[in-house]
Design a protein around this motif. Structure first.
Motif, PDB file in Angstrom:
ATOM      1  N   VAL A 156     -18.244   4.902   4.070  1.00  0.00           N
ATOM      2  CA  VAL A 156     -18.013   6.351   3.992  1.00  0.00           C
ATOM      3  C   VAL A 156     -17.016   6.660   2.874  1.00  0.00           C
ATOM      4  N   ILE A 157     -15.896   5.948   2.855  1.00  0.00           N
ATOM      5  CA  ILE A 157     -14.866   6.180   1.837  1.00  0.00           C
ATOM      6  C   ILE A 157     -15.427   5.912   0.442  1.00  0.00           C
ATOM      7  N   ALA A 158     -16.129   4.789   0.258  1.00  0.00           N
ATOM      8  CA  ALA A 158     -16.701   4.460  -1.055  1.00  0.00           C
ATOM      9  C   ALA A 158     -17.648   5.565  -1.529  1.00  0.00           C
ATOM     10  N   ALA A 213     -14.019   0.774  -9.296  1.00  0.00           N
ATOM     11  CA  ALA A 213     -15.313   1.460  -9.264  1.00  0.00           C
ATOM     12  C   ALA A 213     -16.432   0.468  -8.946  1.00  0.00           C
ATOM     13  N   ALA A 214     -16.307  -0.756  -9.457  1.00  0.00           N
ATOM     14  CA  ALA A 214     -17.332  -1.783  -9.210  1.00  0.00           C
ATOM     15  C   ALA A 214     -17.376  -2.158  -7.725  1.00  0.00           C
ATOM     16  N   GLU A 215     -16.216  -2.239  -7.086  1.00  0.00           N
ATOM     17  CA  GLU A 215     -16.195  -2.567  -5.650  1.00  0.00           C
ATOM     18  C   GLU A 215     -16.809  -1.448  -4.831  1.00  0.00           C
ATOM     19  N   ALA A 216     -16.503  -0.208  -5.189  1.00  0.00           N
ATOM     20  CA  ALA A 216     -17.103   0.924  -4.478  1.00  0.00           C
ATOM     21  C   ALA A 216     -18.620   0.899  -4.643  1.00  0.00           C
ATOM     22  N   GLN A 243     -16.655  12.453  -5.229  1.00  0.00           N
ATOM     23  CA  GLN A 243     -16.253  13.818  -4.856  1.00  0.00           C
ATOM     24  C   GLN A 243     -14.732  13.996  -4.894  1.00  0.00           C
ATOM     25  N   TYR A 244     -13.997  12.923  -4.580  1.00  0.00           N
ATOM     26  CA  TYR A 244     -12.532  12.965  -4.524  1.00  0.00           C
ATOM     27  C   TYR A 244     -11.944  11.882  -5.426  1.00  0.00           C
ATOM     28  N   PRO A 245     -11.986  12.054  -6.736  1.00  0.00           N
ATOM     29  CA  PRO A 245     -11.529  11.001  -7.652  1.00  0.00           C
ATOM     30  C   PRO A 245     -10.051  10.636  -7.487  1.00  0.00           C
ATOM     31  N   ALA A 246      -9.228  11.540  -6.980  1.00  0.00           N
ATOM     32  CA  ALA A 246      -7.803  11.235  -6.776  1.00  0.00           C
ATOM     33  C   ALA A 246      -7.623  10.120  -5.747  1.00  0.00           C
ATOM     34  N   TRP A 247      -8.634   9.880  -4.910  1.00  0.00           N
ATOM     35  CA  TRP A 247      -8.537   8.817  -3.917  1.00  0.00           C
ATOM     36  C   TRP A 247      -8.533   7.449  -4.571  1.00  0.00           C
ATOM     37  N   LEU A 248      -8.936   7.365  -5.834  1.00  0.00           N
ATOM     38  CA  LEU A 248      -8.882   6.104  -6.572  1.00  0.00           C
ATOM     39  C   LEU A 248      -7.564   5.964  -7.338  1.00  0.00           C
TER      40      LEU A 248
END
Length: 173
Positions: free
Chosen positions: A52-54, A26-29, A59-64
């Motif tokens: 864009v992805i960060a 989360a810190a990198e994003a 919106q899409y927490p599963a991407w993490l």
């Protein structure tokens, strides 16, 4: 080509010959979105696609999650040189993959190496039988990445060619 999984983190890191594909934090994003700089990033990271992805993680927490997006880390330097990800969840067994390597590291074969490893990993996920990627027809370098990674042309619509790789043993599962 081989990759190995590391169980040292909550989500699997993928290690290839020259790269480590590890989940974003989360810190990198937040740093990418704030235009902060990290000493662990190549000088030209993040690219626009990384921003864009960060920006979509909320919106899409599963991407993490385990089958989401990862940073591409050059093993020799330890620097983040791009990102690659799966657009989780799958749709009827099909999972989309996207990638980007910063300009300073292109032409070294990193994109096909990372794509091959993440696609192989994706095909081990429950219910996934196909990994797809779309490429603008005007981007021959990205077409070559997918071909080198073992993907095959699937469909072409307007200016986008879609490639796919499937489990070789679909009938046995």
């Amino acid at each position: 080509m081989h990759f190995s999984l590391s169980s040292s983190s909550a989500h699997a890191e993928l290690t290839t010959d020259r790269l480590v594909l590890r989940p974003w934090t989360a810190a990198e994003a937040a740093a990418v979105l704030d235009d902060s700089r990290s000493a662990q990033w190549a000088d030209d990271f993040p690219a626009e696609g990384d921003r864009v992805i960060a920006g979509l993680f909320e919106q899409y927490p599963a991407w993490l999650g385990e089958h989401g997006h990862r940073l591409v880390v050059e093993r020799d330097s330890g620097l983040v040189v791009g990102s690659i990800g799966l657009f989780w969840p799958p749709d009827e067994g099909i999972l989309e993959l996207g990638y980007g390597i910063v300009p300073s590291r292109r032409g070294r074969g990193y994109a096909p190496e990372a794509t091959r490893a993440l696609a192989a990993f994706a095909l081990t996920a429950p219910g996934v039988h196909t990994v797809v990627a779309g490429v603008e027809s005007s981007n021959p370098a990205s077409v070559r990445v997918l071909e080198k990674a073992g993907f095959h042309r699937w469909t072409t619509e307007e200016n986008v060619t879609r490639f796919r790789v499937t489990k070789p043993d679909l009938q046995e599962r």
